[in-house]
Design an enzyme around this catalytic site. Sequence first.
Site, PDB file in Angstrom:
ATOM      1  N   MET A  10      22.242 -17.713 -55.967  1.00 28.96           N
ATOM      2  CA  MET A  10      22.108 -16.398 -56.628  1.00 28.96           C
ATOM      3  C   MET A  10      23.470 -15.705 -56.715  1.00 28.96           C
ATOM      4  SD  MET A  10      18.496 -15.189 -55.039  1.00 28.96           S
ATOM      5  CE  MET A  10      18.485 -16.161 -53.534  1.00 28.96           C
ATOM      6  N   GLN A  52      15.297  -8.672 -60.776  1.00 29.20           N
ATOM      7  CA  GLN A  52      16.152  -7.548 -60.413  1.00 29.20           C
ATOM      8  C   GLN A  52      16.148  -6.483 -61.507  1.00 29.20           C
ATOM      9  OE1 GLN A  52      19.986  -9.376 -59.811  1.00 29.20           O
ATOM     10  NE2 GLN A  52      19.577  -9.911 -57.675  1.00 29.20           N
ATOM     11  N   THR A  83      23.133 -14.255 -50.270  1.00 22.93           N
ATOM     12  CA  THR A  83      23.414 -13.206 -51.241  1.00 22.93           C
ATOM     13  C   THR A  83      23.216 -11.866 -50.576  1.00 22.93           C
ATOM     14  OG1 THR A  83      22.388 -12.053 -53.124  1.00 22.93           O
ATOM     15  CG2 THR A  83      21.084 -13.753 -52.077  1.00 22.93           C
ATOM     16  N   ASN A  84      24.141 -10.947 -50.816  1.00 18.92           N
ATOM     17  CA  ASN A  84      24.010  -9.601 -50.258  1.00 18.92           C
ATOM     18  C   ASN A  84      22.887  -8.828 -50.927  1.00 18.92           C
ATOM     19  OD1 ASN A  84      26.569  -8.874 -48.392  1.00 18.92           O
ATOM     20  ND2 ASN A  84      27.224 -10.260 -50.006  1.00 18.92           N
ATOM     21  N   THR A  85      22.872  -8.846 -52.260  1.00 21.82           N
ATOM     22  CA  THR A  85      21.924  -8.021 -53.007  1.00 21.82           C
ATOM     23  C   THR A  85      20.478  -8.305 -52.631  1.00 21.82           C
ATOM     24  OG1 THR A  85      23.407  -7.749 -54.904  1.00 21.82           O
ATOM     25  CG2 THR A  85      21.050  -7.500 -55.316  1.00 21.82           C
ATOM     26  N   CYS A 196      29.585  -8.702 -51.962  1.00 26.03           N
ATOM     27  CA  CYS A 196      28.927  -9.613 -52.903  1.00 26.03           C
ATOM     28  C   CYS A 196      29.624 -10.949 -52.716  1.00 26.03           C
ATOM     29  CB  CYS A 196      29.046  -9.126 -54.345  1.00 26.03           C
ATOM     30  SG  CYS A 196      28.464 -10.334 -55.556  1.00 26.03           S
ATOM     31  N   THR A 197      28.858 -11.989 -52.476  1.00 26.62           N
ATOM     32  CA  THR A 197      29.491 -13.260 -52.131  1.00 26.62           C
ATOM     33  C   THR A 197      30.404 -13.768 -53.240  1.00 26.62           C
ATOM     34  OG1 THR A 197      27.421 -14.311 -52.834  1.00 26.62           O
ATOM     35  CG2 THR A 197      27.726 -13.974 -50.482  1.00 26.62           C
TER      36      THR A 197
END
Length: 230
Positions: A10, A52, A83-85, A196-197
């Site tokens: 992602m 999203q 993933t951060n989000t 964010c990666t």
Amino acid sequence: MRTIGLLGGMSWESSIAYERIMNEEVRRRLGGMHAADLLVRSYDFAEIERLQAAGDWEGAGARLAADARCLEAAGAEAILLCTNTMHRVAPAIEAALTVPFLHLADTTAAAVTRAGVTSVGLLGTKFTMEASFYRDRLARRGLDVRIPSPDARDHIHGIIYDELVRGRVEPRSRALLVDVASTLIANGARGIISGCTELELLLQPSDLSVPLFPTARLHALAAVDFALRA
């Protein structure tokens, strides 16, 4: 060595980074032909991005939770969400598991604290910078979290979704990120979280006058610690 399950893809740019970091670190620590023992669920990011954009976080959480259970059933002894989000739906994933879920914000906060930093700037998608799920988790670990201006947040979000997840790394975007980070530093941030990666494809520690905390690398290394812990 414990088996680690990765919910990634992602975008896939970040899951590849996770795999590379973990495999290189296991080889560095154990030598020889050792590599990380991984189970990977990679996604068609276009499908996740539609959820999203529609604000269907419940649907996204249910999907990731089901996949996390599959990884556990296949033998994963801990789960990472790469993933951060999508940590916005971390509670749904944690509730579905009986094995540890290694939360990315926790590993990041631990690294920031070890560095003696208490005030940090957070860069990431608008979801990560603006919603409370990530900032509040950092704040509970004693961190003062600062985010860029609304215009800067829009620009960074565009860089991530229009460029980085599509494999484009643009020098002008690196310059913009450095400018945004420099403004946060001028306003009191003593470290910058690359939240964010994919941003780790652009922003490097040498770009900044304060420590940079690359969340994908920190998360992957924490997973190796877990995997090799006796």
